[in-house]
Design a protein around this motif. Structure first.
Motif, mmCIF file in Angstrom:
data_model
loop_
_atom_site.group_PDB
_atom_site.id
_atom_site.type_symbol
_atom_site.label_atom_id
_atom_site.label_comp_id
_atom_site.label_asym_id
_atom_site.label_seq_id
_atom_site.Cartn_x
_atom_site.Cartn_y
_atom_site.Cartn_z
ATOM 1 N N TYR A 1 46.955 6.182 30.426
ATOM 2 C CA TYR A 1 45.749 5.361 30.526
ATOM 3 C C TYR A 1 44.567 6.190 31.043
ATOM 4 N N ALA A 2 44.824 6.969 32.090
ATOM 5 C CA ALA A 2 43.755 7.787 32.669
ATOM 6 C C ALA A 2 43.244 8.807 31.648
ATOM 7 N N SER A 3 44.166 9.401 30.906
ATOM 8 C CA SER A 3 43.782 10.382 29.890
ATOM 9 C C SER A 3 42.989 9.710 28.769
ATOM 10 N N PHE A 4 43.473 8.553 28.319
ATOM 11 C CA PHE A 4 42.795 7.803 27.268
ATOM 12 C C PHE A 4 41.386 7.412 27.722
ATOM 13 N N LYS A 5 41.310 6.890 28.937
ATOM 14 C CA LYS A 5 40.019 6.445 29.474
ATOM 15 C C LYS A 5 39.049 7.619 29.581
ATOM 16 N N GLY A 6 39.536 8.741 30.119
ATOM 17 C CA GLY A 6 38.672 9.912 30.262
ATOM 18 C C GLY A 6 38.189 10.429 28.912
ATOM 19 N N SER A 7 39.096 10.507 27.936
ATOM 20 C CA SER A 7 38.722 10.992 26.606
ATOM 21 C C SER A 7 37.746 10.038 25.927
ATOM 22 N N TYR A 8 38.027 8.740 26.013
ATOM 23 C CA TYR A 8 37.158 7.742 25.394
ATOM 24 C C TYR A 8 35.749 7.808 25.992
ATOM 25 N N ASN A 9 35.670 7.850 27.319
ATOM 26 C CA ASN A 9 34.371 7.891 27.987
ATOM 27 C C ASN A 9 33.591 9.150 27.628
ATOM 28 N N LYS A 10 34.283 10.273 27.500
ATOM 29 C CA LYS A 10 33.630 11.530 27.102
ATOM 30 C C LYS A 10 33.105 11.424 25.671
ATOM 31 N N MET A 11 33.882 10.785 24.784
ATOM 32 C CA MET A 11 33.431 10.592 23.403
ATOM 33 C C MET A 11 32.164 9.742 23.367
ATOM 34 N N VAL A 12 32.139 8.700 24.165
ATOM 35 C CA VAL A 12 30.955 7.834 24.234
ATOM 36 C C VAL A 12 29.749 8.644 24.711
ATOM 37 N N ALA A 13 29.938 9.440 25.756
ATOM 38 C CA ALA A 13 28.841 10.242 26.302
ATOM 39 C C ALA A 13 28.326 11.250 25.268
ATOM 40 N N LEU A 14 29.235 11.924 24.573
ATOM 41 C CA LEU A 14 28.832 12.906 23.561
ATOM 42 C C LEU A 14 28.145 12.228 22.373
ATOM 43 N N ASP A 15 28.650 11.068 21.982
ATOM 44 C CA ASP A 15 28.050 10.306 20.891
ATOM 45 C C ASP A 15 26.624 9.891 21.253
ATOM 46 N N GLU A 16 26.430 9.459 22.484
ATOM 47 C CA GLU A 16 25.090 9.081 22.946
ATOM 48 C C GLU A 16 24.156 10.293 22.977
ATOM 49 N N GLU A 17 24.677 11.444 23.328
ATOM 50 C CA GLU A 17 23.869 12.665 23.332
ATOM 51 C C GLU A 17 23.407 13.010 21.916
ATOM 52 N N VAL A 18 24.310 12.872 20.945
ATOM 53 C CA VAL A 18 23.945 13.127 19.549
ATOM 54 C C VAL A 18 22.853 12.148 19.113
ATOM 55 N N THR A 19 23.015 10.880 19.468
ATOM 56 C CA THR A 19 22.022 9.862 19.114
ATOM 57 C C THR A 19 20.664 10.163 19.751
ATOM 58 N N ALA A 20 20.680 10.605 21.002
ATOM 59 C CA ALA A 20 19.436 10.948 21.694
ATOM 60 C C ALA A 20 18.760 12.140 21.009
ATOM 61 N N GLN A 21 19.537 13.136 20.617
ATOM 62 C CA GLN A 21 18.961 14.294 19.928
ATOM 63 C C GLN A 21 18.423 13.898 18.562
ATOM 64 N N TRP A 22 19.101 12.978 17.908
ATOM 65 C CA TRP A 22 18.641 12.468 16.617
ATOM 66 C C TRP A 22 17.261 11.821 16.778
ATOM 67 N N ALA A 23 17.101 11.057 17.848
ATOM 68 C CA ALA A 23 15.809 10.410 18.122
ATOM 69 C C ALA A 23 14.712 11.448 18.323
ATOM 70 N N GLN A 24 15.039 12.566 18.969
ATOM 71 C CA GLN A 24 14.052 13.621 19.174
ATOM 72 C C GLN A 24 13.634 14.267 17.856
ATOM 73 N N VAL A 25 14.591 14.470 16.955
ATOM 74 C CA VAL A 25 14.262 15.010 15.629
ATOM 75 C C VAL A 25 13.309 14.047 14.927
ATOM 76 N N GLN A 26 13.635 12.766 14.957
ATOM 77 C CA GLN A 26 12.790 11.770 14.292
ATOM 78 C C GLN A 26 11.401 11.701 14.914
ATOM 79 N N ASN A 27 11.315 11.844 16.231
ATOM 80 C CA ASN A 27 10.010 11.841 16.899
ATOM 81 C C ASN A 27 9.115 12.952 16.361
ATOM 82 N N GLN A 28 9.696 14.123 16.177
ATOM 83 C CA GLN A 28 8.907 15.254 15.689
ATOM 84 C C GLN A 28 8.518 15.068 14.219
ATOM 85 N N TYR A 29 9.436 14.520 13.423
ATOM 86 C CA TYR A 29 9.087 14.216 12.034
ATOM 87 C C TYR A 29 7.961 13.185 11.983
#
Length: 202
Positions: free
Chosen positions: A23-51
């Protein structure tokens, strides 16, 4: 009897401990995936801002050039068409990042706009009065800065997408990713037209 009870309790304890670890491993991995996914989304927004920033500069740039080079109609038409095509796809849903074909289409539209801007700016070489116009020079500087920021944000986006993709594809996290709908993200790639930012030096 006592020995069997101890063995049973030990087995139950081991199973519970194993489940807690899983459970701890699953939770840690899942939470890290969410954080990385949000980082990608935030960077995507920055690309769009410049466009979007580039899109906002184009009308003023075209208007200024038209004042000096009114007979360059084909160039203005090309820029207008490219801007119109890009205008519908500057800010699009981040789900396009998981659709490689749609992502390539998005990139192609932006690259076409970059190409038409290069052509527009090259026209100004034939008009010394335009090159001396302070408004044009300021717009040229802003466009050059924007193109540099687009390049920087695209690189940052690719870096965050790569980190995310590597993380979700590694075993056993790939199992957790597949179970929870995490999909790999597409990357920006240099095209034949977009090997470099538009040339804006005269």
């Amino acid at each position: 009897m006592k020995k069997n009870t101890i063995i049973t309790l030990s087995v139950i304890g081991a199973v519970i401990l194993g489940l807690v670890c899983i459970y701890a491993s699953f939770k840690g991995s899942y939470n890290k995936m969410v954080a990385l996914d949000e980082e990608v989304t935030a960077q995507w927004a920055q690309v769009q801002n410049q466009y979007q920033r580039r899109m906002d500069l184009i009308p003023n740039l075209v208007s200024t050039v038209k004042g000096y080079a009114a007979h360059e109609a084909s160039v203005f038409t090309e820029v207008a068409e490219a801007r119109s095509q890009a205008g519908g796809v500057v800010n699009i849903d981040a789900n396009v990042l998981e659709d490689e074909v749609a992502f390539k289409r998005y990139q192609q539209v932006q690259d076409t706009l970059s190409s038409s801007l290069r052509r527009l700016l090259s026209v100004s070489e034939n008009y010394p009065e335009l090159q001396a116009n302070q408004n044009f020079l300021a717009l040229q500087d802003q466009l050059e800065g924007t193109e540099n920021r687009i390049s920087t944000e695209r690189k940052r986006f690719n870096d965050s997408a790569r980190e995310y993709n590597v993380y979700i594809r590694q075993f056993p996290r790939s199992i957790i990713a597949n179970m929870n709908g995490f999909r790999t993200k597409a990357y920006f790639e240099a095209s034949a037209q977009a090997q470099s930012a538009p040339v804006v030096q005269f």
